[in-house]
Design a protein around this motif. Sequence first.
Motif, PDB file in Angstrom:
ATOM      1  N   ASP A  30       4.140   3.819  -5.995  1.00  0.00           N
ATOM      2  CA  ASP A  30       4.928   2.759  -5.385  1.00  0.00           C
ATOM      3  C   ASP A  30       6.349   3.234  -5.127  1.00  0.00           C
ATOM      4  N   ASP A  32       9.702   5.156  -2.905  1.00  0.00           N
ATOM      5  CA  ASP A  32      10.096   6.488  -2.480  1.00  0.00           C
ATOM      6  C   ASP A  32      10.434   7.420  -3.635  1.00  0.00           C
ATOM      7  N   CYS A 209       5.688   9.479   2.059  1.00  0.00           N
ATOM      8  CA  CYS A 209       6.101   8.104   1.779  1.00  0.00           C
ATOM      9  C   CYS A 209       5.426   7.122   2.734  1.00  0.00           C
ATOM     10  N   ARG A 210       5.538   7.393   4.040  1.00  0.00           N
ATOM     11  CA  ARG A 210       4.961   6.470   5.020  1.00  0.00           C
ATOM     12  C   ARG A 210       3.437   6.504   4.974  1.00  0.00           C
ATOM     13  N   ARG A 213       2.152   4.479   1.980  1.00  0.00           N
ATOM     14  CA  ARG A 213       2.213   3.043   2.230  1.00  0.00           C
ATOM     15  C   ARG A 213       1.081   2.596   3.150  1.00  0.00           C
ATOM     16  N   ARG A 216      -2.240   2.676   1.276  1.00  0.00           N
ATOM     17  CA  ARG A 216      -2.386   1.529   0.373  1.00  0.00           C
ATOM     18  C   ARG A 216      -2.747   0.269   1.145  1.00  0.00           C
ATOM     19  N   ASP A 217      -2.077   0.051   2.279  1.00  0.00           N
ATOM     20  CA  ASP A 217      -2.357  -1.147   3.082  1.00  0.00           C
ATOM     21  C   ASP A 217      -3.804  -1.166   3.551  1.00  0.00           C
TER      22      ASP A 217
END
Length: 232
Positions: A30, A32, A209-210, A213, A216-217
């Motif tokens: 979770d 950065d 990082c991106r 995310r 995870r989505d």
Amino acid sequence: MVGSPVVNTLPPRPVYEGAEISFVPLENTDGDLLMTRLFSRGSPEDTRARSADAFLIEAARRGDQPAFGQLYEQYAGMVHGILLAKVPRLEADDLVQDVFLMAMRRISALRDPNSFGAWLTAIARNLANDHYRRLKPTDPLTEDPPETASQAATRHPTAGTAEGIVDVIRSLPDAYSETLILRLVEGMTGPEIAMRTGLTHGSVRVNLCRGMRMLRDRLEALCPNRSEREIR
């Protein structure tokens, strides 16, 4: 010997040995901060590794096959990760050898030893893309519109497994899927990814990082009850 068959100079790549894909454990995915900690800017270890690689690359350009064999051992994981971001595991396992055979035949034309990683990455991407095009129909009339989350769940029915997660990672933009597989599957750190692929530290950090995310989505949409800690 320089005149020996090229295939004999490449040691076998013990990728997964028929086992399921496994992920390196991440205690926290979770934000950065975790990704930032993966990096060390200009560390002495990085500098020494680049110098050692440059020595091996120069030797390989002169036809030193043992030197190329050492490069194979050091870069095989990176090459496998680039391939795995585009094609299924068994195909990726086989294509690793093809990438290095092509690289060995062409390495004498490589002018800048510092670009070896980026050059090798480009070869791997091109072979993976060629193989992917042979696997997937290219008729534009049959191209499907962008899929919804529910359609993606049907397309990735095994998203709760390691192989299924890799399928989901492959659905991400190439820059994210490659970097995530190098980190999560091949177990490379951020600095190692940057050094091996030729990307900047900043680019790798942003991709991780991106990409994390976005992963995870998509996993939450496919498997709402899945814990992030299960990504191993």
